[in-house]
Design a protein around this motif. Sequence first.
Motif, PDB file in Angstrom:
ATOM      1  N   SER A 134      -3.018  -1.735   1.962  1.00  0.00           N
ATOM      2  CA  SER A 134      -2.401  -1.637   3.203  1.00  0.00           C
ATOM      3  C   SER A 134      -2.049   0.127   3.477  1.00  0.00           C
ATOM      4  O   SER A 134      -2.152   0.598   4.313  1.00  0.00           O
ATOM      5  CB  SER A 134      -0.930  -2.217   3.048  1.00  0.00           C
ATOM      6  OG  SER A 134      -0.172  -1.879   4.315  1.00  0.00           O
ATOM      7  N   ALA A 135      -1.607   0.716   2.285  1.00  0.00           N
ATOM      8  CA  ALA A 135      -1.288   2.013   2.437  1.00  0.00           C
ATOM      9  C   ALA A 135      -2.607   2.862   2.656  1.00  0.00           C
ATOM     10  O   ALA A 135      -2.517   3.998   3.515  1.00  0.00           O
ATOM     11  CB  ALA A 135      -0.604   2.738   1.233  1.00  0.00           C
TER      12      ALA A 135
ATOM     13  N   VAL B 177       3.574   2.218   4.663  1.00  0.00           N
ATOM     14  CA  VAL B 177       3.051   0.902   5.061  1.00  0.00           C
ATOM     15  C   VAL B 177       3.879   0.405   6.228  1.00  0.00           C
ATOM     16  O   VAL B 177       4.994   0.755   6.454  1.00  0.00           O
ATOM     17  CB  VAL B 177       2.928   0.085   3.914  1.00  0.00           C
ATOM     18  CG1 VAL B 177       2.180   0.456   2.774  1.00  0.00           C
ATOM     19  CG2 VAL B 177       4.578  -0.277   3.403  1.00  0.00           C
ATOM     20  N   PRO B 178       3.450  -0.489   7.014  1.00  0.00           N
ATOM     21  CA  PRO B 178       4.038  -1.070   7.968  1.00  0.00           C
ATOM     22  C   PRO B 178       5.366  -1.792   7.371  1.00  0.00           C
ATOM     23  O   PRO B 178       5.210  -2.898   6.449  1.00  0.00           O
ATOM     24  CB  PRO B 178       3.195  -2.074   8.459  1.00  0.00           C
ATOM     25  CG  PRO B 178       1.754  -1.680   8.227  1.00  0.00           C
ATOM     26  CD  PRO B 178       1.818  -1.020   7.110  1.00  0.00           C
TER      27      PRO B 178
ATOM     28  N   ALA C  95       1.303   9.186  -0.675  1.00  0.00           N
ATOM     29  CA  ALA C  95       1.763   7.848   0.221  1.00  0.00           C
ATOM     30  C   ALA C  95       1.180   6.710  -0.577  1.00  0.00           C
ATOM     31  O   ALA C  95       1.949   5.782  -0.693  1.00  0.00           O
ATOM     32  CB  ALA C  95       1.210   8.316   1.526  1.00  0.00           C
ATOM     33  N   ILE C  96      -0.280   6.774  -0.952  1.00  0.00           N
ATOM     34  CA  ILE C  96      -0.823   5.581  -1.475  1.00  0.00           C
ATOM     35  C   ILE C  96      -0.419   5.249  -2.940  1.00  0.00           C
ATOM     36  O   ILE C  96       0.074   4.182  -3.054  1.00  0.00           O
ATOM     37  CB  ILE C  96      -2.276   5.975  -1.315  1.00  0.00           C
ATOM     38  CG1 ILE C  96      -2.890   6.081   0.026  1.00  0.00           C
ATOM     39  CG2 ILE C  96      -2.868   4.517  -2.171  1.00  0.00           C
ATOM     40  CD1 ILE C  96      -4.445   6.242  -0.174  1.00  0.00           C
ATOM     41  N   LEU C  97       0.005   6.371  -3.782  1.00  0.00           N
ATOM     42  CA  LEU C  97       0.448   6.206  -4.931  1.00  0.00           C
ATOM     43  C   LEU C  97       2.001   5.640  -5.091  1.00  0.00           C
ATOM     44  O   LEU C  97       2.217   4.869  -5.643  1.00  0.00           O
ATOM     45  CB  LEU C  97       0.342   7.401  -5.912  1.00  0.00           C
ATOM     46  CG  LEU C  97       0.834   7.489  -7.317  1.00  0.00           C
ATOM     47  CD1 LEU C  97      -0.369   6.587  -7.939  1.00  0.00           C
ATOM     48  CD2 LEU C  97       0.627   8.913  -7.881  1.00  0.00           C
TER      49      LEU C  97
ATOM     50  N   ALA D 235       0.769   3.966  12.017  1.00  0.00           N
ATOM     51  CA  ALA D 235       1.039   2.584  11.855  1.00  0.00           C
ATOM     52  C   ALA D 235       1.998   2.038  10.783  1.00  0.00           C
ATOM     53  O   ALA D 235       2.564   1.236  10.423  1.00  0.00           O
ATOM     54  CB  ALA D 235      -0.390   1.691  11.300  1.00  0.00           C
ATOM     55  N   ALA D 236       2.370   3.253   9.869  1.00  0.00           N
ATOM     56  CA  ALA D 236       3.463   3.073   8.783  1.00  0.00           C
ATOM     57  C   ALA D 236       4.830   3.012   9.574  1.00  0.00           C
ATOM     58  O   ALA D 236       5.043   3.451  10.680  1.00  0.00           O
ATOM     59  CB  ALA D 236       3.324   4.499   8.025  1.00  0.00           C
TER      60      ALA D 236
END
Length: 857
Positions: free
Chosen positions: A194-195, A472-473, A395-397, A205-206
């Motif tokens: 998602s991220a 993430v959303p 952000a992803i981590l 979209a976050a």
Amino acid sequence: MNSHSRSTSFAASIRQPAARRPSVSSRLSFAVNTAELGESTTENGQGIAVQNQIEEEIAKIKRYEDFTTIDWVQDAAREQLRRKARRKRHAGRIDTGRLDWRFRIQESYEAAQGWIVITIIGVAIGMNAAFLNIITEWLADFKLGHCKKAFYLNEGFCCWGEDKGCADWQRWTGFEPANYFVYIFFAIAFASTSATLVKSYAPYAAGSGISEIKCIIAGFVMKGFLGFWTLIIKSIALPLAIGSGLSVGKEGPSVHYAVCTGNVISKLFAKYRRNASKTREILSACAAAGVAVAFGSPIGGVLFSLEEMSSYFPLKTMWRSYFCALVATAVLAAMNPFRTGQLVMFQVKYDRSWHFFEVVFFIIIGIFGGLYGALVMKWNLKVQAFRKKYLTNYAILEATLLAAATAIVCYPNAFLRIEMTESMEILFLECEGGEDYHGLCKADRRFTNILSLLLATVIRIFFVIISYGCKVPAGIFVPSMAIGASFGRTIGILVQAIHEANPKSVFFQSCPTDVPCITPGTYAFLGAAAALSGIMHIYVSVVVIMFELTGALTYILPTMIVVGVTKAVSELFGKGGIADRMIWFSGFPYLDNKEDHNFGVPVSQVMIADVVAIPAAGVTLSTVEHLLSQDSYQGFPIVEDETTRTLVGYIGRTELRYAVDRMKRERSLAPQTKCTFSPSPYDSTNIITPLTPHTPGLDFSDGPFPTSSGAVAATVDLSPYVDTTPVTVHPRLPLETVMELFRKIGPRVILIEYHGRLAGLVTVKDCLKYQFKVEAAEKPPPDADAQSSAEAGEERVWGLMKRAAGWVSDKVSSASGGRIRLRDSLEQRRESPARRGGILEGTEELLDEGVELERRS
């Protein structure tokens, strides 16, 4: 719009007789109707046709600059002009009586176009909501097991009609610790996917999106925030984020994808593509539909849009919001995603009444709701500041580690392991005739369940604080309701135990003897209402939403009591819910109509006095182009000359740019070409100029004559592009009144004039900057020692987090042979899709960039 030193001096212009300017009120009322004047300068409608053509050309290039505000006055005038041009085109047919069937169909389509668009949007929102509900439930159950007879079914569909599972639904392994690791693995995989989708294809979209949509509906421009790719990525990434088990909900993002749907579909129609004020009606209606499909509450959705989303909500918008919510909810009911006839999973029915002695416990629940909202908002803003300062490039981590931590901590707790909407369904149910999950209705398990529910409440609060705002959303509606439900059910179990221990007490004398007296599920229901009200600071819509969820007319009064207590407690800690605090934190130019101010200063204290104005005559083309090259200006007041500074009008940057480019296309002009911005005082047809040009071409006079370079020097008339009726006020007008003008009328800029002379100008951002300064001055000065200690603490926390995250990333990378790299540093991250020609539509601009207001912290 700060002024800077002028590198070019304006030539002195010829003084023209100063006509008496109309009053402020007459100019405000006339601004919308200036399009009517196009008729006076035309013959057989030719002028209006040319004017409409020029207007369409400007509309193609006039996409409002990112992070600026829309001028609603000009948009309203543009819509009036479109209607006038359309009536003029058909006037001949009506006069001669030549009304064929094609004309009647066209007229009917024009009249019904708004309702047709709303219907299409409502159908699309309902279908999207149904599919997302199905996918979300399947992903949430997929972490726990799979259906042996059909892999695509979740546990509810796999074991249809069974209360306590079935043989077809199997856990992944028969070894419980292995199931624990599988649960954690899928949570990490869903969150990281998602991220990654959000970061790579649609950064907008976050998050929830409610704060930004409030600003967009109010007129703030964020290109790409409601775009097609934001809709697609939000719809894909949202079920993954919910399925990962993060303490986030889908109800807030449902408003975002609903508004995205409305924006994308409405842009297919020219009526909405070229007019922001018309689009605003659609967006308000879509916000209502988003809440309606999220909670199965069409009336609650309309009230939510009125109470929380829209600063401008006329009767027409209310009816369209109602119709859009109705269509979306009807489509969702027809698709019946849960195959139960319910619109949402936690929809319940209560058939027992309440007792007056329970009001004491209702008040306790209301107090909890207010305290919960204040606690979460305070600490979440601190986490958001920390995230913005340290975690921007991770952000992803961050999302991956949050999902891992949530899965590790929540799996052992029976009420945290399952998806939040499913847990609410369990906590809302009555014990009689319902499934007894985890011995919730057994008297010998009460103490264990109370501890488990209290632990679930505390843990969920912690994870909501640190999870809401990750990339993430993510919504906060359902997590808050789940927290309130777990606390409320705890109170309900305690009251039930007290009653059973003392059934003959005077306190419980109103209890009947033949039916259960206390229904713990209703306390969970009221706790959910209190927590939702406390975090969002919405009240009327919460009561209606909860009533539509239960259908229990008898519980309206308890819900009102709980929400009223929550409101009283919440306002002790400041006004505005989490959406308003995020607007405040990000520094968006949004004037909240819920706030009451008493600054006690005139607008002259706030206005920009050193304004670059253009003389009405004598300005050279090179000077105009030099002004256009400066990014500091979004428009220019027009004055008679620099000495008197008698106000003539106002021209926007986009209109001026269009006029200059158009004159260059028509003929070659020398830099010394003179530009005039004021019509002749003897031209009766141009006493008041429309907001948009109405002449078929440019007026060249006093020439042309050749220059040394061979180009033609002339005098060009740019007055058709000048707004001669800008919104103006006196310097002594109270600032509060000026802010009310911005809220109600919606101009981009208000000019300040004194006895006809330009004194300055003011924008929404200027008003908000002054408000920020006043609020900062009222607060006690920060303790330097405490501030430095807090910063040192943040640095220590960041150092610890970086070492832990680096260790996890390296281990994952090593275990996967380098194929999976969670480290997201500046040196190693990929180029953005904007740089490599990706598929973004305006989302290259990050949310935190370009905002002119300073962030309040």
